[in-house]
Motif scaffolding. Structure first.
Motif, PDB file in Angstrom:
ATOM      1  N   ALA A  61       4.380  25.058 -35.607  1.00 14.40           N
ATOM      2  CA  ALA A  61       5.356  24.901 -37.219  1.00 14.40           C
ATOM      3  C   ALA A  61       6.918  25.329 -37.203  1.00 14.40           C
ATOM      4  O   ALA A  61       7.402  24.898 -38.490  1.00 14.40           O
ATOM      5  N   PHE A  62       7.086  25.531 -35.898  1.00 16.27           N
ATOM      6  CA  PHE A  62       8.531  26.129 -36.141  1.00 16.27           C
ATOM      7  C   PHE A  62       9.529  24.936 -36.155  1.00 16.27           C
ATOM      8  O   PHE A  62       9.265  23.947 -35.315  1.00 16.27           O
ATOM      9  N   THR A  63      10.134  25.034 -36.641  1.00 14.94           N
ATOM     10  CA  THR A  63      11.404  24.327 -36.874  1.00 14.94           C
ATOM     11  C   THR A  63      12.695  23.950 -37.129  1.00 14.94           C
ATOM     12  O   THR A  63      13.323  24.039 -36.533  1.00 14.94           O
ATOM     13  N   GLY A  64      13.295  25.993 -36.144  1.00 20.04           N
ATOM     14  CA  GLY A  64      14.413  26.713 -35.816  1.00 20.04           C
ATOM     15  C   GLY A  64      15.104  25.813 -34.848  1.00 20.04           C
ATOM     16  O   GLY A  64      14.136  25.400 -34.037  1.00 20.04           O
ATOM     17  N   ALA A  65      16.186  25.711 -34.647  1.00 20.48           N
ATOM     18  CA  ALA A  65      16.168  24.333 -33.177  1.00 20.48           C
ATOM     19  C   ALA A  65      17.729  24.640 -32.551  1.00 20.48           C
ATOM     20  O   ALA A  65      18.903  24.186 -33.123  1.00 20.48           O
ATOM     21  N   LEU A  66      18.120  25.971 -32.465  1.00 17.44           N
ATOM     22  CA  LEU A  66      19.671  26.517 -32.091  1.00 17.44           C
ATOM     23  C   LEU A  66      20.937  25.398 -31.233  1.00 17.44           C
ATOM     24  O   LEU A  66      19.904  24.979 -30.161  1.00 17.44           O
ATOM     25  N   GLY A  67      21.191  24.961 -31.325  1.00 14.75           N
ATOM     26  CA  GLY A  67      22.386  24.110 -30.619  1.00 14.75           C
ATOM     27  C   GLY A  67      21.548  22.621 -30.697  1.00 14.75           C
ATOM     28  O   GLY A  67      21.372  21.127 -30.048  1.00 14.75           O
ATOM     29  N   GLN A  83      11.242  25.570 -25.733  1.00 16.41           N
ATOM     30  CA  GLN A  83      12.568  25.928 -26.302  1.00 16.41           C
ATOM     31  C   GLN A  83      13.388  27.265 -25.750  1.00 16.41           C
ATOM     32  O   GLN A  83      14.156  26.945 -26.031  1.00 16.41           O
ATOM     33  N   PHE A  84      12.794  28.428 -25.935  1.00 19.02           N
ATOM     34  CA  PHE A  84      14.151  29.519 -25.441  1.00 19.02           C
ATOM     35  C   PHE A  84      14.443  29.065 -23.800  1.00 19.02           C
ATOM     36  O   PHE A  84      15.866  29.611 -23.497  1.00 19.02           O
ATOM     37  N   ASN A  85      13.208  28.277 -22.755  1.00 16.57           N
ATOM     38  CA  ASN A  85      14.828  28.831 -21.385  1.00 16.57           C
ATOM     39  C   ASN A  85      16.243  27.312 -21.702  1.00 16.57           C
ATOM     40  O   ASN A  85      16.157  27.844 -20.881  1.00 16.57           O
ATOM     41  N   ALA A  86      15.221  25.963 -22.666  1.00 23.37           N
ATOM     42  CA  ALA A  86      16.447  25.109 -22.954  1.00 23.37           C
ATOM     43  C   ALA A  86      17.567  25.941 -23.324  1.00 23.37           C
ATOM     44  O   ALA A  86      18.499  25.219 -22.976  1.00 23.37           O
ATOM     45  N   CYS A  87      17.262  26.502 -24.880  1.00 23.30           N
ATOM     46  CA  CYS A  87      18.175  27.439 -25.418  1.00 23.30           C
ATOM     47  C   CYS A  87      19.134  27.916 -24.269  1.00 23.30           C
ATOM     48  O   CYS A  87      20.407  28.235 -24.523  1.00 23.30           O
ATOM     49  N   ALA A  88      18.375  28.844 -23.822  1.00 29.37           N
ATOM     50  CA  ALA A  88      19.571  30.024 -22.582  1.00 29.37           C
ATOM     51  C   ALA A  88      19.941  29.280 -21.779  1.00 29.37           C
ATOM     52  O   ALA A  88      21.233  29.665 -21.670  1.00 29.37           O
ATOM     53  N   ASN A  89      19.051  27.590 -21.539  1.00 27.11           N
ATOM     54  CA  ASN A  89      19.827  27.342 -19.969  1.00 27.11           C
ATOM     55  C   ASN A  89      21.920  26.716 -20.573  1.00 27.11           C
ATOM     56  O   ASN A  89      22.735  26.288 -20.403  1.00 27.11           O
ATOM     57  N   ALA A  90      21.517  25.984 -22.044  1.00 26.35           N
ATOM     58  CA  ALA A  90      22.497  25.263 -23.075  1.00 26.35           C
ATOM     59  C   ALA A  90      23.541  27.207 -22.981  1.00 26.35           C
ATOM     60  O   ALA A  90      24.811  26.248 -23.037  1.00 26.35           O
ATOM     61  N   GLY A 129      27.608  27.514 -21.432  1.00 27.22           N
ATOM     62  CA  GLY A 129      28.690  28.174 -22.620  1.00 27.22           C
ATOM     63  C   GLY A 129      29.055  27.019 -22.781  1.00 27.22           C
ATOM     64  O   GLY A 129      28.534  25.692 -22.871  1.00 27.22           O
ATOM     65  N   GLY A 130      30.013  27.042 -23.637  1.00 28.05           N
ATOM     66  CA  GLY A 130      30.319  25.618 -24.938  1.00 28.05           C
ATOM     67  C   GLY A 130      29.963  25.312 -25.708  1.00 28.05           C
ATOM     68  O   GLY A 130      30.217  24.498 -26.627  1.00 28.05           O
ATOM     69  N   VAL A 131      28.590  26.546 -25.885  1.00 24.13           N
ATOM     70  CA  VAL A 131      28.205  26.691 -27.315  1.00 24.13           C
ATOM     71  C   VAL A 131      28.378  27.708 -28.561  1.00 24.13           C
ATOM     72  O   VAL A 131      29.001  28.511 -27.456  1.00 24.13           O
ATOM     73  N   ALA A 132      27.914  27.764 -28.849  1.00 23.34           N
ATOM     74  CA  ALA A 132      28.439  28.837 -30.442  1.00 23.34           C
ATOM     75  C   ALA A 132      27.487  29.923 -30.138  1.00 23.34           C
ATOM     76  O   ALA A 132      26.717  29.696 -31.773  1.00 23.34           O
ATOM     77  N   PHE A 133      25.964  29.919 -29.405  1.00 22.12           N
ATOM     78  CA  PHE A 133      25.259  31.247 -29.438  1.00 22.12           C
ATOM     79  C   PHE A 133      25.225  31.421 -28.363  1.00 22.12           C
ATOM     80  O   PHE A 133      25.510  30.820 -27.488  1.00 22.12           O
ATOM     81  N   SER A 134      24.296  32.159 -28.157  1.00 22.08           N
ATOM     82  CA  SER A 134      23.822  33.465 -26.466  1.00 22.08           C
ATOM     83  C   SER A 134      23.150  33.493 -26.702  1.00 22.08           C
ATOM     84  O   SER A 134      21.988  32.946 -27.622  1.00 22.08           O
ATOM     85  N   SER A 135      22.659  34.145 -25.266  1.00 20.56           N
ATOM     86  CA  SER A 135      21.565  33.821 -24.575  1.00 20.56           C
ATOM     87  C   SER A 135      20.599  34.822 -25.825  1.00 20.56           C
ATOM     88  O   SER A 135      18.866  34.821 -25.977  1.00 20.56           O
ATOM     89  N   ALA A 136      21.022  36.002 -26.104  1.00 19.06           N
ATOM     90  CA  ALA A 136      19.798  37.081 -27.076  1.00 19.06           C
ATOM     91  C   ALA A 136      20.100  36.183 -28.009  1.00 19.06           C
ATOM     92  O   ALA A 136      18.387  36.684 -28.718  1.00 19.06           O
ATOM     93  N   ASP A 137      20.741  35.080 -28.955  1.00 24.69           N
ATOM     94  CA  ASP A 137      20.316  34.467 -30.123  1.00 24.69           C
ATOM     95  C   ASP A 137      19.097  34.041 -30.041  1.00 24.69           C
ATOM     96  O   ASP A 137      18.267  33.696 -30.445  1.00 24.69           O
ATOM     97  N   CYS A 138      18.901  33.183 -28.379  1.00 23.88           N
ATOM     98  CA  CYS A 138      17.951  32.375 -28.184  1.00 23.88           C
ATOM     99  C   CYS A 138      16.758  32.834 -27.852  1.00 23.88           C
ATOM    100  O   CYS A 138      15.154  32.585 -28.293  1.00 23.88           O
ATOM    101  N   GLN A 139      16.823  34.071 -27.345  1.00 23.27           N
ATOM    102  CA  GLN A 139      15.145  35.423 -27.282  1.00 23.27           C
ATOM    103  C   GLN A 139      14.612  35.236 -28.863  1.00 23.27           C
ATOM    104  O   GLN A 139      14.097  35.460 -29.085  1.00 23.27           O
ATOM    105  N   ALA A 140      15.879  35.766 -30.202  1.00 22.57           N
ATOM    106  CA  ALA A 140      15.847  35.676 -31.212  1.00 22.57           C
ATOM    107  C   ALA A 140      15.289  35.021 -32.562  1.00 22.57           C
ATOM    108  O   ALA A 140      13.778  34.910 -32.676  1.00 22.57           O
ATOM    109  N   GLN A 141      15.378  33.598 -31.243  1.00 19.76           N
ATOM    110  CA  GLN A 141      14.609  32.231 -32.059  1.00 19.76           C
ATOM    111  C   GLN A 141      13.468  32.807 -31.506  1.00 19.76           C
ATOM    112  O   GLN A 141      12.171  31.962 -32.363  1.00 19.76           O
ATOM    113  N   LYS A 142      12.528  33.049 -30.069  1.00 24.00           N
ATOM    114  CA  LYS A 142      11.685  32.558 -29.423  1.00 24.00           C
ATOM    115  C   LYS A 142      10.748  33.678 -30.047  1.00 24.00           C
ATOM    116  O   LYS A 142       9.838  33.811 -30.334  1.00 24.00           O
TER     117      LYS A 142
END
Length: 104
Positions: free
Chosen positions: A29-35, A73-80, A84-97
């Motif tokens: 059901a989750f539709t959030g998608a950083l990057g 999703q978290f792993n792919a987000c944190a890897n991105a 580097g080169g993205v407008a979010f951090s691994s902390a943002d990925c954790q919040a999304q998880k």
């Protein structure tokens, strides 16, 4: 004899309808998608004993499959984020998880 035949038909219909509740194309059901990195789809595996599938891995219950989806999703987000080169951090990925897990 008629009663048992009717019972079998009704039981089959009930089982088919119950299975249809879980046979959606994506149970996530989750539709959030950083990057643009979406949670992995949770699909019907076609196996009655392990009915949920996430990237080829099967699960006996929906909760476990949804957790795997959020984890992937978290792993792919944190890897991105770590690359580097993205407008979010691994902390943002954790919040999304956390949001992904709460949505399910």
């Amino acid at each position: 004899m008629k009663f048992s035949a009717i019972f079998v038909v009704l039981a089959t219909v009930a089982a088919t309808n119950a299975r249809a509740l879980y046979a959606r194309a994506n149970n996530q059901a989750f539709t959030g998608a950083l990057g643009g990195i979406a949670a992995t789809p949770v699909e019907d595996s076609g196996d009655a004993k392990r009915p949920f599938q996430v990237k080829g891995d099967t699960f006996v219950n929906l909760a476990a499959a949804l957790q795997r989806s959020c984890d992937q999703q978290f792993n792919a987000c944190a890897n991105a984020a770590n690359a580097g080169g993205v407008a979010f951090s691994s902390a943002d990925c954790q919040a999304q998880k956390t949001q992904c897990s709460a949505a399910n």
